[in-house]
Design an enzyme around this catalytic site. Structure first.
Site, short mmCIF file in Angstrom:
data_model
loop_
_atom_site.label_atom_id
_atom_site.label_comp_id
_atom_site.label_asym_id
_atom_site.label_seq_id
_atom_site.Cartn_x
_atom_site.Cartn_y
_atom_site.Cartn_z
CE LYS A 52 -4.46 -1.59 1.56
NZ LYS A 52 -5.64 -1.35 2.37
CE LYS B 73 -12.73 -3.51 -1.52
NZ LYS B 73 -13.90 -3.62 -0.72
CE LYS C 147 -5.55 -8.36 -2.40
NZ LYS C 147 -5.73 -8.03 -1.05
P1 TYM Z 1 -10.58 -6.36 3.06
O1 TYM Z 1 -11.68 -5.36 3.22
O2 TYM Z 1 -9.43 -6.02 2.18
O3 TYM Z 1 -11.19 -7.72 2.54
C1 TYM Z 1 -12.30 -8.36 3.19
C2 TYM Z 1 -12.12 -9.88 3.11
O4 TYM Z 1 -12.05 -10.30 1.75
C3 TYM Z 1 -10.90 -11.13 1.56
N1 TYM Z 1 -10.39 -10.93 0.19
C4 TYM Z 1 -10.17 -11.92 -0.69
N2 TYM Z 1 -10.32 -13.25 -0.57
C5 TYM Z 1 -10.01 -13.99 -1.66
N3 TYM Z 1 -9.55 -13.47 -2.83
C6 TYM Z 1 -9.39 -12.14 -2.98
N4 TYM Z 1 -8.95 -11.64 -4.13
C7 TYM Z 1 -9.69 -11.30 -1.86
N5 TYM Z 1 -9.64 -9.95 -1.67
C8 TYM Z 1 -10.08 -9.75 -0.39
C9 TYM Z 1 -9.90 -10.64 2.61
O5 TYM Z 1 -8.95 -11.63 2.90
C10 TYM Z 1 -10.81 -10.35 3.78
O6 TYM Z 1 -11.06 -11.53 4.52
N6 TYM Z 1 -8.04 -5.86 7.32
C11 TYM Z 1 -9.19 -6.46 6.71
C12 TYM Z 1 -10.49 -6.05 7.37
C13 TYM Z 1 -10.48 -6.27 8.84
C14 TYM Z 1 -10.56 -7.53 9.50
C15 TYM Z 1 -10.53 -7.20 10.91
C16 TYM Z 1 -10.61 -8.83 9.08
C17 TYM Z 1 -10.43 -5.30 9.78
N7 TYM Z 1 -10.45 -5.85 11.03
C18 TYM Z 1 -10.58 -8.22 11.88
C19 TYM Z 1 -10.67 -9.84 10.05
C20 TYM Z 1 -10.64 -9.52 11.43
C21 TYM Z 1 -9.27 -6.01 5.26
O7 TYM Z 1 -8.73 -5.01 4.88
O8 TYM Z 1 -10.05 -6.82 4.49
#
Ligand code: TYM
Length: 329
Positions: free
Chosen positions: A114, A199, A196
């Site tokens: 990032k 968005k 991967k």
């Molecule tokens: P975020 O918002 O980037 O993504 C949400 C969830 O989607 C999964 N994900 C994917 N899985 C498979 N293939 C992909 N291409 C893909 N892109 C995203 C992510 O692994 C995630 O599970 N930091 C986290 C949000 C968060 C969180 C937490 C998660 C904040 N606090 C506590 C678990 C526990 C995040 O940015 O996810």
């Protein structure tokens, strides 16, 4: 209820969810709520680690909550809330930050990625973001955290922080385990199957957003990058086809063998169209439900207000104990 295992997970409200978010995380969340004591959160505090327009963030947060319900999260079965509505997250963050090393945060690959993407805004929040995430999990004494593969490193850090705190101050936090689905934990870009699906990809054809209409979804799948072979089979080096087969398998429940048999003698064109149609048909009810939920602001507000109250009553207990252990209370 009392002896069910506790699950917590979160998702950032930056635009609508991608097919990666859906297959890697949210789809599993809806299944888990039958068996576990589940808490799901819109991680809006995480979202401001990159620059956001305030009005757009507010709108995206509300839409993300509506989308969570549209995907099948039932606020009667699970606690569904918005992170900033529960101040405990910000408070535990500070306590945990003082038990986290600069060195370990420097090793986080998501921070490196990032900061390369936003070189003009490498803020301290972006750097310490995994501590906030650790707090999200530890506040609820979570046993399992269902995420996609890209969050595994943050989960390992959460475990390290919890163990260190417990050793330093005495047992408090449950040590969480990651829960990473077997199929679809890493959905890849449709244009570059080695990275991967995200968005923030600059190429709009790389990513499926789950509210897109059927024609757009099919068109994007038809344009997906594959290889010069013609036969639909799961094999090393066929990253584009492997990704499409993984998506198809995740949605239909079919094994790779079954998919190979189904498309035996058919070309990539037929296969891509079939994947596109299957995904679009699967998502159509989500789109319809989203239209209903997002139009009912009063219902959404009622759900997230109750969700935040329930979340806070659990989190507050852990936070008070942490304050006492550290000597702040
Ligand atoms: P975020 O918002 O980037 O993504 C949400 C969830 O989607 C999964 N994900 C994917 N899985 C498979 N293939 C992909 N291409 C893909 N892109 C995203 C992510 O692994 C995630 O599970 N930091 C986290 C949000 C968060 C969180 C937490 C998660 C904040 N606090 C506590 C678990 C526990 C995040 O940015 O996810």
């Amino acid at each position: 209820m009392e002896n069910k295992k506790r699950i917590l997970s979160g998702i950032q409200p930056t635009g609508t969810f991608t097919l990666g978010n859906y297959i890697g995380a949210v789809r599993n969340w809806t299944k888990l709520q039958e068996e576990y004591d589940c808490i799901y959160m819109i991680a809006n505090m995480h979202a401001i680690t990159v620059r956001q327009d305030p009005a757009a963030l507010r709108k995206n947060t509300s839409n993300a909550y509506a989308l969570l319900l549209a995907c099948g999260i039932d606020p009667e079965k699970s606690i569904a809330f918005i992170q900033s509505h529960n101040r405990c997250h910000a408070e535990l963050n500070w306590v945990l930050a003082c038990s986290t090393q600069f060195g370990e945060l420097s090793r986080m690959t998501q921070f490196k990625a990032k900061s390369e993407k936003h070189p003009d805004d490498i803020n301290a929040g972006l750097f310490t973001y995994p501590v906030l995430m650790a707090g999200d999990i530890l506040l609820y004494q979570s046993d399992l955290v269902p995420v996609g593969a890209d969050q595994k490193q943050h989960l390992e850090l959460t475990r390290d922080i919890a163990q260190r705190f417990n050793q330093k101050y005495g047992e408090l936090f449950t040590i969480p385990e990651p829960y990473i689905g077997e199929t679809g934990a890493r959905v890849m870009s449709l244009q570059d199957p080695l990275s991967k699906m995200s968005k923030s990809d600059d190429n709009p054809n790389a990513c499926i957003f789950i509210l897109e209409d059927k024609d757009t979804i099919i068109r994007k799948f038809r344009r997906a990058v594959t290889d010069s072979d013609t036969c639909v089979r799961f094999a090393e080096g066929k990253d584009g086809i492997n990704n499409l087969m993984t998506i198809y398998s995740a949605i239909t429940g079919k094994t790779m063998d079954e998919i190979e048999r189904e498309f035996d003698g058919k070309g990539y064109g037929d296969f891509k169209t079939a994947v596109g149609e299957t995904v679009a048909d699967h998502l159509a009810p989500v789109r319809d439900r989203f239209a209903e939920f997002s139009a009912d602001k009063a219902y959404l507000e009622k759900c997230w207000t109750e969700g935040a109250q329930k979340a806070e009553s659990i989190a507050r207990r852990t936070l008070s104990k942490a304050y006492r252990k550290v000597g702040l209370a």
